[in-house]
Structure formats: C-alpha cells, structure tokens
Design an enzyme around this catalytic site. Sequence first.
Site, PDB file in Angstrom:
ATOM      1  N   GLU A 100     -38.091   7.316-154.716  1.00  0.00           N
ATOM      2  CA  GLU A 100     -39.260   8.130-155.063  1.00  0.00           C
ATOM      3  C   GLU A 100     -40.241   8.319-153.912  1.00  0.00           C
ATOM      4  O   GLU A 100     -41.039   9.261-153.917  1.00  0.00           O
ATOM      5  CB  GLU A 100     -39.992   7.509-156.264  1.00  0.00           C
ATOM      6  CG  GLU A 100     -40.685   6.193-155.957  1.00  0.00           C
ATOM      7  CD  GLU A 100     -41.447   5.640-157.153  1.00  0.00           C
ATOM      8  OE1 GLU A 100     -40.875   5.614-158.249  1.00  0.00           O
ATOM      9  OE2 GLU A 100     -42.619   5.255-156.967  1.00  0.00           O
ATOM     10  N   HIS A 149     -44.030   8.702-161.681  1.00  0.00           N
ATOM     11  CA  HIS A 149     -44.783   7.451-161.500  1.00  0.00           C
ATOM     12  C   HIS A 149     -46.237   7.616-161.952  1.00  0.00           C
ATOM     13  O   HIS A 149     -47.174   7.443-161.168  1.00  0.00           O
ATOM     14  CB  HIS A 149     -44.710   6.988-160.037  1.00  0.00           C
ATOM     15  CG  HIS A 149     -44.923   5.511-159.887  1.00  0.00           C
ATOM     16  ND1 HIS A 149     -44.224   4.755-158.966  1.00  0.00           N
ATOM     17  CD2 HIS A 149     -45.735   4.641-160.522  1.00  0.00           C
ATOM     18  CE1 HIS A 149     -44.613   3.493-159.049  1.00  0.00           C
ATOM     19  NE2 HIS A 149     -45.531   3.406-159.987  1.00  0.00           N
ATOM     20  N   ARG A 197     -39.674  -0.381-161.726  1.00  0.00           N
ATOM     21  CA  ARG A 197     -39.383  -0.024-160.339  1.00  0.00           C
ATOM     22  C   ARG A 197     -38.020   0.662-160.300  1.00  0.00           C
ATOM     23  O   ARG A 197     -37.073   0.217-160.954  1.00  0.00           O
ATOM     24  CB  ARG A 197     -39.362  -1.268-159.430  1.00  0.00           C
ATOM     25  CG  ARG A 197     -40.726  -1.794-159.052  1.00  0.00           C
ATOM     26  CD  ARG A 197     -41.473  -0.822-158.106  1.00  0.00           C
ATOM     27  NE  ARG A 197     -42.790  -1.297-157.739  1.00  0.00           N
ATOM     28  CZ  ARG A 197     -43.940  -0.953-158.334  1.00  0.00           C
ATOM     29  NH1 ARG A 197     -43.914  -0.134-159.368  1.00  0.00           N
ATOM     30  NH2 ARG A 197     -45.094  -1.406-157.902  1.00  0.00           N
TER      31      ARG A 197
END
Length: 337
Positions: free
Chosen positions: A263, A295, A234
Amino acid sequence: MRIAVFNTKPYDRCFLGAANTAGHDLHFLEPRLDAATAPLAAGHGAVCVFVNDVVDAPVLETLAAGGTRLVALRCAGFNNVDLTAARRLGVDVVRVPAYSPHAVAEFTIGLMLAVDRHIPRAWARVRDNNFALEGLIGRNLHGRTVGVVGTGKIGALVARSLRLGFGCEVLAADLYPDPALEAIGVRYVARDALLRAAEIVTLHCPLTPDTRHLIDAAAIEAARDGLMIVNTSRGALIDTAALIEGLKARRIGAVALDVYEQEADLFFEDLSNEIVSDDQFQRLLTFPNVLVTGHQAFLTEEALTAIAETTLASVSDAEAGRPLANRVDAALIAPMR
Ligand code: NAD
C-alpha cells in the site's frame, strides 16, 4: 517549538491546529519527508510525520544538521524510522501508541456487512436506476462462526460486538486469552483450528515474523469453502498472490481489506489520473466479492483528535525536558515489525 509537519492533508491541518493549545509554531508542508525534502525542516526543533514518510539515516542526518531534535510520528507504527541512526544523532522519536480502537473496530464490522450484503454493488446499481436484486443475496451474521485473530484493543471490541450484538459464534486466537471475552462465550482455540473452523476470519494481530502471511495458500486450502476474510490490521498478514488464487478457485467467498501489502506506493494519494502499475492490486479490484478501502479505518474525528493531542503533548514534553511517555523504545522493534 517550531514543528515541520510533513505529508500534511487538510484533516491534519484542521485537527493539529485545533489541538495546538500550547501555541507551537506549526509549519504545514504538503510533500512527504524524504532525502529531497528534508532540508525544508532546517530550523525546526521537531518534525511531525506519518506512515509513509521516509525517516532513514540520510534523512535523519539532514534533520539533525538542521537542528531537529524530535521526530513525532502521528501514528502507532514506526517501521519507517531508522531508530539506531536516530539514537546516534541524538534525535528522539515519539509515536501515538493507541488512539481510538473503536474507530477501527467499528469500521471492521462495517466492511464485514458491506461485502457480505453487497452494499457497494447495490448502491452502484441504484445510482444507475438498476433495482434488480439478482446477485445481491447475502447471509445473516447471526449464528455464523467468526474467527478473530488477535484480541487486543481492537480485536476485543470486534469480538464483543459480534458475540453480544450479532449473536455470532466467536472463536479467537491470541497469545494471551482475555478472560473477559471468555466470560461472554468467546472460545480461544489454536490459530490453525480457528482458520479451519471459521466462516469469517478477521485479522487484528500485529505484523511480526510469526504473523506475516498467516493467510497463505496452505491456510486457504485448509479453510472452509466460501471463507470471508477481513483485514484492517496490516497488509502483509495476507499473501496477496495466494488470496487471488483462492478467489479465482472460488474457495474464498468474500474479502474486505483496509490494508494491502504494497500500500505504501498507493494509499493516501489521489492517483485517479495515473496509471497504476501494481497488477496484483488491480486484479484484486476486478472481483465482484472483494471490497478495498485505502487504510481509513482510523479516520474518525475522535481518533484524529486523540492523534493530534497526543502528538502535540509529546512535543510539549520534549520542549520542557520532561520524560517522553510515548518515546519509541528499541524493545518494541521486534514485536512491531
Ligand atoms: P494490540 O496490541 O492492542 O493487540 C494486538 C493483539 O494481537 C494482542 O492481544 C497480541 O497478544 C496479539 N498477538 C500478537 N501476536 C499474535 C499472534 N502471533 N497470533 C495471535 N495474536 C497475536 O493492538 P491493537 O491496537 O488492537 O491493533 C491491532 C492492529 O490493528 C495493529 O497491529 C495495527 O497494525 C492495526 N491498526 C490498523 C489501523 C487502520 O487504520 N487500519 C489503525 C490502527 C491499528
């Protein structure tokens, strides 16, 4: 059941379609779910959403008024859902707690090798017919000391691969040491000791108040010169401002990120025609020893299949009135923040 699938990408359509053996009525919608788009779900018993959809109280009120009784997250995290409002409105929330840890673990090793051996830079040179090797010197992984923070499903696979596959010295930090890893020579130490001793640190713990900014200015100051940092967990595990300072000071040797603190405003969309106003993110991209992906560590056929099957199985359970095995429980809120 009629399911409004928000934020649909072509791969969602493909994998949810293939997993839909129960014959649910899938209504694929491109927009992300938010207050403006929530009315599109009217008449659908379930909505299916992803990490950046907005499932706050006003959205849930619109969904409930339109007849929605289930929010199915096609991901593990649920920080974008107001669970209190969902409970008040009688809307169940389900998620996919685990899909393919191998997908993320393998991508982590890939990032480590790619940034350490300068593979993206080498490919860019070759495409320009520049075959010079100056500036592309890497290091062997074999024999290096790697610190794995969090040895759950993903971290354990990474630690095992580094230890048995590459012959690294592996240090680990976790609240619950894994005896199977200790048996292959992984050494559990305190997190601070790990951050001081490691040449490479890879992050696999969840984001909690205890782990937020675990890589901060103090950790970077205490770390070994030339530390490599890999984060596929994360974004907010790392203080981005401190990371940039560490890179500018040449204290950090390399960084590979699949996740980024801010993000939500960037990832999963094609912004190639836009002006990106996140100066920190843009600064990160200027360093020759930083590699960033958007991601995608989860993005394998196996993981997408597991996500689609688990999500639609939850919808079938809800439709049949069966217990919801993957219901998001309030007890999960604290550790998963
Ligand atoms: P997991 O729950 O199996 O493992 C997490 C581990 O972290 C556990 O062993 C836990 O004890 C440990 N932990 C918790 N708090 C800690 C702390 N303060 N210090 C050290 N260790 C701590 O989770 P997982 O499935 O292995 O996933 C790990 C992370 O990967 C998740 O938090 C998720 O954010 C991330 N993830 C990223 C992607 C991606 O596409 N990039 C995909 C899936 C998961």
